[in-house]
Design a protein around this motif. Sequence first.
Motif, PDB file in Angstrom:
ATOM      1  N   GLY A  15       0.794  -1.223   0.000  1.00 14.35           N
ATOM      2  CA  GLY A  15       0.000   0.000   0.000  1.00 14.35           C
ATOM      3  C   GLY A  15       0.817   1.259   0.000  1.00 14.35           C
ATOM      4  O   GLY A  15       0.395   2.276   0.511  1.00 14.35           O
ATOM      5  N   GLU A  16       2.035   1.229  -0.619  1.00 14.15           N
ATOM      6  CA  GLU A  16       2.896   2.401  -0.574  1.00 14.15           C
ATOM      7  C   GLU A  16       2.880   3.221  -1.858  1.00 14.15           C
ATOM      8  O   GLU A  16       3.148   4.399  -1.837  1.00 14.15           O
ATOM      9  CB  GLU A  16       4.343   1.981  -0.289  1.00 14.15           C
ATOM     10  N   VAL A  17       2.590   2.591  -3.001  1.00 14.48           N
ATOM     11  CA  VAL A  17       2.722   3.299  -4.265  1.00 14.48           C
ATOM     12  C   VAL A  17       1.391   3.395  -4.968  1.00 14.48           C
ATOM     13  O   VAL A  17       0.667   2.410  -5.083  1.00 14.48           O
ATOM     14  CB  VAL A  17       3.750   2.596  -5.182  1.00 14.48           C
ATOM     15  N   LEU A  18       1.073   4.582  -5.418  1.00 10.16           N
ATOM     16  CA  LEU A  18      -0.131   4.798  -6.201  1.00 10.16           C
ATOM     17  C   LEU A  18       0.315   5.434  -7.504  1.00 10.16           C
ATOM     18  O   LEU A  18       0.902   6.518  -7.494  1.00 10.16           O
ATOM     19  CB  LEU A  18      -1.101   5.722  -5.470  1.00 10.16           C
ATOM     20  N   VAL A  69       1.841   5.968   7.500  1.00  8.15           N
ATOM     21  CA  VAL A  69       3.247   6.376   7.412  1.00  8.15           C
ATOM     22  C   VAL A  69       4.079   5.757   8.517  1.00  8.15           C
ATOM     23  O   VAL A  69       5.305   5.699   8.440  1.00  8.15           O
ATOM     24  CB  VAL A  69       3.364   7.915   7.465  1.00  8.15           C
ATOM     25  N   GLY A  70       3.419   5.273   9.567  1.00  6.81           N
ATOM     26  CA  GLY A  70       4.129   4.633  10.660  1.00  6.81           C
ATOM     27  C   GLY A  70       4.946   5.616  11.475  1.00  6.81           C
ATOM     28  O   GLY A  70       4.853   6.838  11.315  1.00  6.81           O
ATOM     29  N   GLU A  71       5.791   5.079  12.328  1.00  5.50           N
ATOM     30  CA  GLU A  71       6.627   5.917  13.189  1.00  5.50           C
ATOM     31  C   GLU A  71       7.910   6.276  12.443  1.00  5.50           C
ATOM     32  O   GLU A  71       8.544   5.432  11.818  1.00  5.50           O
ATOM     33  CB  GLU A  71       6.971   5.171  14.481  1.00  5.50           C
ATOM     34  N   PHE A  72       8.277   7.519  12.501  1.00  2.00           N
ATOM     35  CA  PHE A  72       9.493   7.967  11.813  1.00  2.00           C
ATOM     36  C   PHE A  72      10.447   8.579  12.831  1.00  2.00           C
ATOM     37  O   PHE A  72      10.106   9.534  13.523  1.00  2.00           O
ATOM     38  CB  PHE A  72       9.155   8.995  10.730  1.00  2.00           C
ATOM     39  N   LYS A  73      11.650   8.019  12.910  1.00  2.00           N
ATOM     40  CA  LYS A  73      12.654   8.544  13.825  1.00  2.00           C
ATOM     41  C   LYS A  73      13.613   9.476  13.081  1.00  2.00           C
ATOM     42  O   LYS A  73      13.907   9.262  11.914  1.00  2.00           O
ATOM     43  CB  LYS A  73      13.443   7.390  14.451  1.00  2.00           C
ATOM     44  N   ALA A  74      14.077  10.482  13.779  1.00  2.00           N
ATOM     45  CA  ALA A  74      15.001  11.434  13.166  1.00  2.00           C
ATOM     46  C   ALA A  74      16.233  10.700  12.654  1.00  2.00           C
ATOM     47  O   ALA A  74      16.799   9.854  13.361  1.00  2.00           O
ATOM     48  CB  ALA A  74      15.413  12.489  14.191  1.00  2.00           C
ATOM     49  N   PRO A  75      16.674  10.983  11.414  1.00  2.00           N
ATOM     50  CA  PRO A  75      17.846  10.308  10.821  1.00  2.00           C
ATOM     51  C   PRO A  75      19.147  10.837  11.420  1.00  2.00           C
ATOM     52  O   PRO A  75      19.785  11.737  10.867  1.00  2.00           O
ATOM     53  CB  PRO A  75      17.725  10.654   9.332  1.00  2.00           C
ATOM     54  N   ILE A 103       4.708   7.669   0.902  1.00  2.00           N
ATOM     55  CA  ILE A 103       5.452   7.471   2.145  1.00  2.00           C
ATOM     56  C   ILE A 103       6.917   7.889   1.972  1.00  2.00           C
ATOM     57  O   ILE A 103       7.507   8.498   2.866  1.00  2.00           O
ATOM     58  CB  ILE A 103       5.346   6.001   2.610  1.00  2.00           C
ATOM     59  N   GLU A 104       7.482   7.583   0.816  1.00  2.00           N
ATOM     60  CA  GLU A 104       8.870   7.988   0.555  1.00  2.00           C
ATOM     61  C   GLU A 104       8.997   9.506   0.536  1.00  2.00           C
ATOM     62  O   GLU A 104       9.927  10.079   1.120  1.00  2.00           O
ATOM     63  CB  GLU A 104       9.347   7.411  -0.775  1.00  2.00           C
ATOM     64  N   PHE A 105       8.033  10.182  -0.115  1.00  2.00           N
ATOM     65  CA  PHE A 105       8.059  11.638  -0.138  1.00  2.00           C
ATOM     66  C   PHE A 105       7.913  12.205   1.274  1.00  2.00           C
ATOM     67  O   PHE A 105       8.571  13.180   1.641  1.00  2.00           O
ATOM     68  CB  PHE A 105       6.935  12.181  -1.022  1.00  2.00           C
ATOM     69  N   TYR A 106       7.036  11.604   2.055  1.00  2.00           N
ATOM     70  CA  TYR A 106       6.827  12.030   3.444  1.00  2.00           C
ATOM     71  C   TYR A 106       8.126  11.928   4.247  1.00  2.00           C
ATOM     72  O   TYR A 106       8.515  12.873   4.944  1.00  2.00           O
ATOM     73  CB  TYR A 106       5.738  11.169   4.076  1.00  2.00           C
ATOM     74  N   ARG A 107       8.789  10.790   4.115  1.00  2.00           N
ATOM     75  CA  ARG A 107      10.029  10.577   4.873  1.00  2.00           C
ATOM     76  C   ARG A 107      11.141  11.511   4.396  1.00  2.00           C
ATOM     77  O   ARG A 107      11.927  12.012   5.210  1.00  2.00           O
ATOM     78  CB  ARG A 107      10.464   9.122   4.751  1.00  2.00           C
ATOM     79  N   ASP A 108      11.225  11.744   3.091  1.00  2.00           N
ATOM     80  CA  ASP A 108      12.246  12.659   2.561  1.00  2.00           C
ATOM     81  C   ASP A 108      12.053  14.070   3.103  1.00  2.00           C
ATOM     82  O   ASP A 108      13.021  14.733   3.509  1.00  2.00           O
ATOM     83  CB  ASP A 108      12.196  12.688   1.030  1.00  2.00           C
ATOM     84  N   ALA A 165      -1.096  10.141   1.919  1.00  2.00           N
ATOM     85  CA  ALA A 165      -0.941   8.717   2.214  1.00  2.00           C
ATOM     86  C   ALA A 165      -2.178   8.186   2.940  1.00  2.00           C
ATOM     87  O   ALA A 165      -2.682   7.103   2.624  1.00  2.00           O
ATOM     88  CB  ALA A 165       0.315   8.495   3.062  1.00  2.00           C
ATOM     89  N   LYS A 166      -2.690   8.953   3.897  1.00  2.00           N
ATOM     90  CA  LYS A 166      -3.878   8.529   4.641  1.00  2.00           C
ATOM     91  C   LYS A 166      -5.092   8.452   3.721  1.00  2.00           C
ATOM     92  O   LYS A 166      -5.918   7.536   3.849  1.00  2.00           O
ATOM     93  CB  LYS A 166      -4.148   9.496   5.792  1.00  2.00           C
ATOM     94  N   GLU A 167      -5.200   9.398   2.785  1.00  2.00           N
ATOM     95  CA  GLU A 167      -6.307   9.357   1.820  1.00  2.00           C
ATOM     96  C   GLU A 167      -6.249   8.106   0.958  1.00  2.00           C
ATOM     97  O   GLU A 167      -7.283   7.604   0.505  1.00  2.00           O
ATOM     98  CB  GLU A 167      -6.268  10.610   0.936  1.00  2.00           C
ATOM     99  N   ALA A 168      -5.035   7.614   0.734  1.00  2.00           N
ATOM    100  CA  ALA A 168      -4.846   6.399  -0.075  1.00  2.00           C
ATOM    101  C   ALA A 168      -4.919   5.140   0.787  1.00  2.00           C
ATOM    102  O   ALA A 168      -4.672   4.038   0.299  1.00  2.00           O
ATOM    103  CB  ALA A 168      -3.515   6.458  -0.807  1.00  2.00           C
ATOM    104  N   GLY A 169      -5.236   5.307   2.079  1.00  2.00           N
ATOM    105  CA  GLY A 169      -5.351   4.156   2.976  1.00  2.00           C
ATOM    106  C   GLY A 169      -4.017   3.624   3.438  1.00  2.00           C
ATOM    107  O   GLY A 169      -3.898   2.445   3.817  1.00  2.00           O
TER     108      GLY A 169
END
Length: 371
Positions: free
Chosen positions: A5-8, A68-74, A14-19, A61-65
């Motif tokens: 459920g990551e790519v539409l 994003v999960g938990e994201f820790k600072a890099p 999710i990748e854009f969110y994390r970047d 991402a939420k609209e697409a179901g």
Amino acid sequence: MNQHGEVLGNVNYIEFYRDELTDYYVYSALARVERNQDRKRALEEIASTELRHAKYWELKAKEAGQSVGEFKAPLLKIMFYLVLRILFGLAVVIRLREREEDEAIIRYVNARDFVKDSTLDEIIRDEVVHEDYFIEEATKMSERFSNIRDFIYGMSDGLVEVMAALAGLVPVVTNPLLIAMAGLIVGVAGTISMSIGAYMSVKAQSELMNYRVSKVRTALRILPISTVSDKVLGILKSSGVPEEKARSIAKELSEYKDAVSDMVITRELGYVESTEDATKSAISTGVSYMIGAALVILPFPTIGLISKYAALLASIILMIIATSIAGLFTAVSSNAKIRNAITRNVGLSLLALMITYLVGSLAHALGATVT
């Protein structure tokens, strides 16, 4: 959408969110250590914008179901940029971030074909503004960056050349102090050679350009006004100024021969006034070369007292670290990939070392055979 459920379409929300969130943490960390208040505010503003972008992608991402999960600072990436900032200044960080902003713009432009949302256009505009800021700041810091880059390159030259000589001596010479002395002689000779070369190069280039500039200025002073006006007209037309407007401007400018001289010189000679001093360049080159040489010589009169091979290993480690830093600067100054530049620098340095070590081993074997 894939099974996770990551790519539409071709957009990975999710990748854009994390970047974007990663960029937020990086810029926030840089802002905290920045002392210049104007740059600090600019970095804080960019961080705030990146956080807003991250929230946008989280919503998509939420609209697409998707979750994003938990994201820790890099932490590693943050530390990487902070170390660069502390050791080499903001100029290096800005040049590096400029490349990442370029890549972000390309990704978002590609994503726009699949995400039909006006907000994405605003995000792209934000990224372009960020890039403009980095280009402007990089221009302001270009001289400082160039000085750091030239120093690193000079140090790398001394380090690699002397290291290659030391590696060739290790199989032949038993006493590590003698190896260190031989390395010192090579280092001093290289320092003198590089300093003289730098001085002559800058001096010759400066003298040649001064001669060409003087020649153009003299020619313009004796040319009739109509010829000068034609030269200005040609420059303006080639720059995209409409002919009628160009003729009007050329007629007015032709009376100011100093201004016209600067215009023609810049256009025809590609001349930009340089502040580089031949003596200063020679001293900087010599000092940086000798520092590089000293780095790889030092283990032999110290660690070498235990084992010359342990000293060789320590010198190799120092060489790898220094050439990696040089590779980083190569990548930053040319907008190349950091990993490729570092791998190339380290690989070529190790190749030079290996060849001279083999030559030294062969010389030692031949010497033993003769005696």
